[in-house]
Design a protein around this motif. Structure first.
Motif, PDB file in Angstrom:
ATOM      1  N   LEU A   1      -0.783   4.298 -10.237  1.00 48.13           N
ATOM      2  CA  LEU A   1      -0.999   3.860  -8.852  1.00 48.13           C
ATOM      3  C   LEU A   1      -1.298   2.368  -8.784  1.00 48.13           C
ATOM      4  CD1 LEU A   1      -3.231   6.818  -7.600  1.00 48.13           C
ATOM      5  CD2 LEU A   1      -0.747   6.595  -7.487  1.00 48.13           C
ATOM      6  N   LEU A   2      -1.839   1.807  -9.857  1.00 48.15           N
ATOM      7  CA  LEU A   2      -2.166   0.383  -9.854  1.00 48.15           C
ATOM      8  C   LEU A   2      -0.914  -0.481  -9.855  1.00 48.15           C
ATOM      9  CD1 LEU A   2      -5.038   0.418 -12.525  1.00 48.15           C
ATOM     10  CD2 LEU A   2      -5.259   0.468 -10.026  1.00 48.15           C
ATOM     11  N   ARG A   3       0.205   0.110 -10.237  1.00 51.15           N
ATOM     12  CA  ARG A   3       1.442  -0.658 -10.366  1.00 51.15           C
ATOM     13  C   ARG A   3       2.418  -0.384  -9.221  1.00 51.15           C
ATOM     14  NH1 ARG A   3      -0.232   1.159 -15.528  1.00 51.15           N
ATOM     15  NH2 ARG A   3      -0.380  -0.503 -17.059  1.00 51.15           N
ATOM     16  N   TYR A   4       1.992   0.356  -8.231  1.00 47.15           N
ATOM     17  CA  TYR A   4       2.858   0.650  -7.088  1.00 47.15           C
ATOM     18  C   TYR A   4       3.318  -0.661  -6.440  1.00 47.15           C
ATOM     19  CZ  TYR A   4       4.408   2.278  -2.558  1.00 47.15           C
ATOM     20  OH  TYR A   4       5.167   2.517  -1.446  1.00 47.15           O
ATOM     21  N   PRO A   5       4.604  -0.783  -6.045  1.00 45.48           N
ATOM     22  CA  PRO A   5       5.649   0.248  -6.007  1.00 45.48           C
ATOM     23  C   PRO A   5       6.562   0.265  -7.224  1.00 45.48           C
ATOM     24  CG  PRO A   5       6.390  -1.649  -4.794  1.00 45.48           C
ATOM     25  CD  PRO A   5       5.028  -2.004  -5.348  1.00 45.48           C
ATOM     26  N   ILE A   6       6.173  -0.414  -8.316  1.00 42.17           N
ATOM     27  CA  ILE A   6       7.012  -0.382  -9.507  1.00 42.17           C
ATOM     28  C   ILE A   6       6.928   1.003 -10.134  1.00 42.17           C
ATOM     29  CG2 ILE A   6       7.447  -1.417 -11.755  1.00 42.17           C
ATOM     30  CD1 ILE A   6       7.878  -3.299  -9.390  1.00 42.17           C
ATOM     31  N   HIS A   7       8.073   1.649 -10.301  1.00 40.88           N
ATOM     32  CA  HIS A   7       8.105   3.009 -10.847  1.00 40.88           C
ATOM     33  C   HIS A   7       7.798   2.958 -12.336  1.00 40.88           C
ATOM     34  CE1 HIS A   7       9.704   6.969 -12.064  1.00 40.88           C
ATOM     35  NE2 HIS A   7       9.423   7.313 -10.813  1.00 40.88           N
TER      36      HIS A   7
ATOM     37  N   VAL B   1       0.839  -1.195   0.000  1.00 44.18           N
ATOM     38  CA  VAL B   1       0.000   0.000   0.000  1.00 44.18           C
ATOM     39  C   VAL B   1       0.874   1.244   0.000  1.00 44.18           C
ATOM     40  CG1 VAL B   1      -1.893  -1.166   1.177  1.00 44.18           C
ATOM     41  CG2 VAL B   1      -0.142   0.007   2.523  1.00 44.18           C
ATOM     42  N   LEU B   2       0.293   2.334  -0.450  1.00 43.32           N
ATOM     43  CA  LEU B   2       1.024   3.595  -0.461  1.00 43.32           C
ATOM     44  C   LEU B   2       1.342   4.051   0.958  1.00 43.32           C
ATOM     45  CD1 LEU B   2      -1.088   5.509  -3.130  1.00 43.32           C
ATOM     46  CD2 LEU B   2       1.244   4.644  -3.437  1.00 43.32           C
ATOM     47  N   PRO B   3       2.540   4.577   1.208  1.00 34.78           N
ATOM     48  CA  PRO B   3       2.852   5.145   2.527  1.00 34.78           C
ATOM     49  C   PRO B   3       1.891   6.286   2.847  1.00 34.78           C
ATOM     50  CG  PRO B   3       4.836   4.919   1.184  1.00 34.78           C
ATOM     51  CD  PRO B   3       3.680   4.660   0.280  1.00 34.78           C
ATOM     52  N   GLN B   4       1.659   6.512   4.121  1.00 36.79           N
ATOM     53  CA  GLN B   4       0.717   7.549   4.523  1.00 36.79           C
ATOM     54  C   GLN B   4       1.113   8.923   3.984  1.00 36.79           C
ATOM     55  OE1 GLN B   4      -2.241   7.000   6.214  1.00 36.79           O
ATOM     56  NE2 GLN B   4      -2.582   9.113   5.550  1.00 36.79           N
ATOM     57  N   GLN B   5       2.415   9.222   3.968  1.00 42.70           N
ATOM     58  CA  GLN B   5       2.861  10.517   3.454  1.00 42.70           C
ATOM     59  C   GLN B   5       2.478  10.685   1.990  1.00 42.70           C
ATOM     60  OE1 GLN B   5       7.083  11.165   3.846  1.00 42.70           O
ATOM     61  NE2 GLN B   5       6.995  13.246   3.058  1.00 42.70           N
ATOM     62  N   THR B   6       2.630   9.610   1.210  1.00 47.01           N
ATOM     63  CA  THR B   6       2.262   9.671  -0.203  1.00 47.01           C
ATOM     64  C   THR B   6       0.758   9.804  -0.362  1.00 47.01           C
ATOM     65  OG1 THR B   6       4.161   8.255  -0.722  1.00 47.01           O
ATOM     66  CG2 THR B   6       2.467   8.478  -2.414  1.00 47.01           C
ATOM     67  N   ARG B   7       0.014   9.093   0.453  1.00 41.25           N
ATOM     68  CA  ARG B   7      -1.444   9.196   0.396  1.00 41.25           C
ATOM     69  C   ARG B   7      -1.909  10.611   0.744  1.00 41.25           C
ATOM     70  NH1 ARG B   7      -3.562   4.251   3.938  1.00 41.25           N
ATOM     71  NH2 ARG B   7      -5.567   5.014   3.181  1.00 41.25           N
ATOM     72  N   ASP B   8      -1.272  11.218   1.743  1.00 43.57           N
ATOM     73  CA  ASP B   8      -1.633  12.586   2.112  1.00 43.57           C
ATOM     74  C   ASP B   8      -1.374  13.553   0.952  1.00 43.57           C
ATOM     75  OD1 ASP B   8      -2.369  11.706   4.620  1.00 43.57           O
ATOM     76  OD2 ASP B   8      -0.474  12.278   5.581  1.00 43.57           O
TER      77      ASP B   8
END
Length: 222
Positions: free
Chosen positions: A211-217, A142-149
């Protein structure tokens, strides 16, 4: 993703090209709508194909896909079949090019050898463990909270931009800017606001699929 020609209610104008991204009534709250994705877009969506395995093969694992408890299945416009299965611990998504037969059958998995293989394999193992009645292990990343914010700020900045708010007005509302025009020209929040709006526009125009491919850049698969 599925596309159905669902018209908006009378008096409501759709800002899109007229199609609906998901197989659902767009008037329903988003949180109540199951999302069905093609494996090409969502690595966690497993592509299955019907196969024939010898009945005496000890490794055979016949599955009654249509009979899975907690399954939400939908056909698509091209004859494919999408399944969203809620197991005890997690939801799993899979897709077949044709409707599976009723009852138990054997299947194989299609795994493209691409930059997203790691995510696809992890999703497949979770799906297989759930089918086998085993603990699924670590869930999807899942996305880190900082990224989600930050994404929340991006969406709010985009909303303001689409409502014709200026960059300065957006910064005053979201980033706490307060000052004169001269203060604004020298404030770092001016460029920060521009970046938030630019990112929002990019995500609105299809970049949300990153976002569907996170964490692959994205640089690894573009």
């Amino acid at each position: 993703m599925l596309f159905l020609n669902i018209k908006p209610p009378p008096g409501e104008v759709s800002p899109s090209a007229g199609g609906c991204d998901f197989p659902a009534d767009p008037r329903q709250p988003a949180g109540r709508v199951p999302l069905f994705w093609m494996p090409a877009l969502l690595p966690e969506a497993v592509e299955l194909r019907r196969t024939t395995i010898l009945s005496d093969d000890p490794a055979a694992m016949p599955i009654d896909l249509p009979g899975l408890s907690g399954l939400d299945a939908r056909p698509d416009v091209d004859g494919g079949w999408h399944g969203l299965w809620q197991s005890t611990d997690l939801s799993h998504q899979f897709w077949l090019a044709e409707t599976p037969p009723d009852g138990r059958a054997t299947y194989c998995v299609v795994l493209p050898l691409d930059a997203l293989l790691e995510l696809r394999a992890e999703a497949l193992l979770r799906f297989w463990r759930a089918l086998s009645g085993r603990p699924i292990g670590e869930g999807p990343r899942v996305l880190p909270q900082q990224t989600r914010d930050r994404f929340i700020l991006v969406l709010r900045a985009l909303d303001g931009h689409l409502e014709s708010a200026s960059y300065r007005q957006i910064a005053e509302t979201l980033l706490g800017f307060s000052g004169t025009k001269a203060d604004w020209e020298a404030d770092s929040r001016k460029n920060q606001t521009r970046r938030l709006v630019a990112d929002g526009l990019r995500y609105m125009r299809g970049g949300y699929r990153d976002l569907l491919r996170y964490p692959i850049h994205s640089a690894y698969w573009r």
